[in-house]
Design a protein around this motif. Sequence first.
Motif, PDB file in Angstrom:
ATOM      1  N   ALA A   4       0.810  -1.212   0.000  1.00  0.00           N
ATOM      2  CA  ALA A   4       0.000   0.000   0.000  1.00  0.00           C
ATOM      3  C   ALA A   4       0.847   1.267   0.000  1.00  0.00           C
ATOM      4  O   ALA A   4       0.516   2.234  -0.691  1.00  0.00           O
ATOM      5  N   PHE A   5       1.923   1.266   0.755  1.00  0.00           N
ATOM      6  CA  PHE A   5       2.733   2.482   0.845  1.00  0.00           C
ATOM      7  C   PHE A   5       3.344   2.835  -0.507  1.00  0.00           C
ATOM      8  O   PHE A   5       3.349   3.997  -0.912  1.00  0.00           O
ATOM      9  N   LYS A   6       3.845   1.824  -1.207  1.00  0.00           N
ATOM     10  CA  LYS A   6       4.432   2.058  -2.529  1.00  0.00           C
ATOM     11  C   LYS A   6       3.415   2.700  -3.464  1.00  0.00           C
ATOM     12  O   LYS A   6       3.697   3.691  -4.135  1.00  0.00           O
ATOM     13  N   PHE A  11       0.456   7.266  -6.253  1.00  0.00           N
ATOM     14  CA  PHE A  11      -0.827   7.960  -6.439  1.00  0.00           C
ATOM     15  C   PHE A  11      -0.764   9.399  -5.926  1.00  0.00           C
ATOM     16  O   PHE A  11      -1.356  10.301  -6.511  1.00  0.00           O
ATOM     17  N   ARG A  12      -0.077   9.594  -4.812  1.00  0.00           N
ATOM     18  CA  ARG A  12      -0.004  10.929  -4.218  1.00  0.00           C
ATOM     19  C   ARG A  12       0.657  11.911  -5.172  1.00  0.00           C
ATOM     20  O   ARG A  12       0.223  13.064  -5.284  1.00  0.00           O
ATOM     21  N   ALA A  20      -5.250   9.941  -3.167  1.00  0.00           N
ATOM     22  CA  ALA A  20      -4.384   8.765  -3.043  1.00  0.00           C
ATOM     23  C   ALA A  20      -4.850   7.867  -1.905  1.00  0.00           C
ATOM     24  O   ALA A  20      -4.884   6.645  -2.043  1.00  0.00           O
ATOM     25  N   LEU A  21      -5.219   8.472  -0.780  1.00  0.00           N
ATOM     26  CA  LEU A  21      -5.719   7.686   0.354  1.00  0.00           C
ATOM     27  C   LEU A  21      -6.995   6.932  -0.019  1.00  0.00           C
ATOM     28  O   LEU A  21      -7.169   5.762   0.340  1.00  0.00           O
TER      29      LEU A  21
END
Length: 68
Positions: A4-6, A11-12, A20-21
Amino acid sequence: MFNAFKYFEEFRETFGEEAALKLIWLASEIYESLSQNVTKTEFNELKKRPLQNYLIQNISHDIAREKL
């Protein structure tokens, strides 16, 4: 495994933090749902042995009840 972090970082940069979230939340929900599904091959294998599966399920439930 869903990183998810990647994906959030990617996305951010494109959509901003709030979007993105939301995208990561949606993607993780989809991933979780799909990871709990059986494949067509697994399903067909299960259909081939309905009596065996029925007996295994019922015996395991009976053993669990006896241990309680």
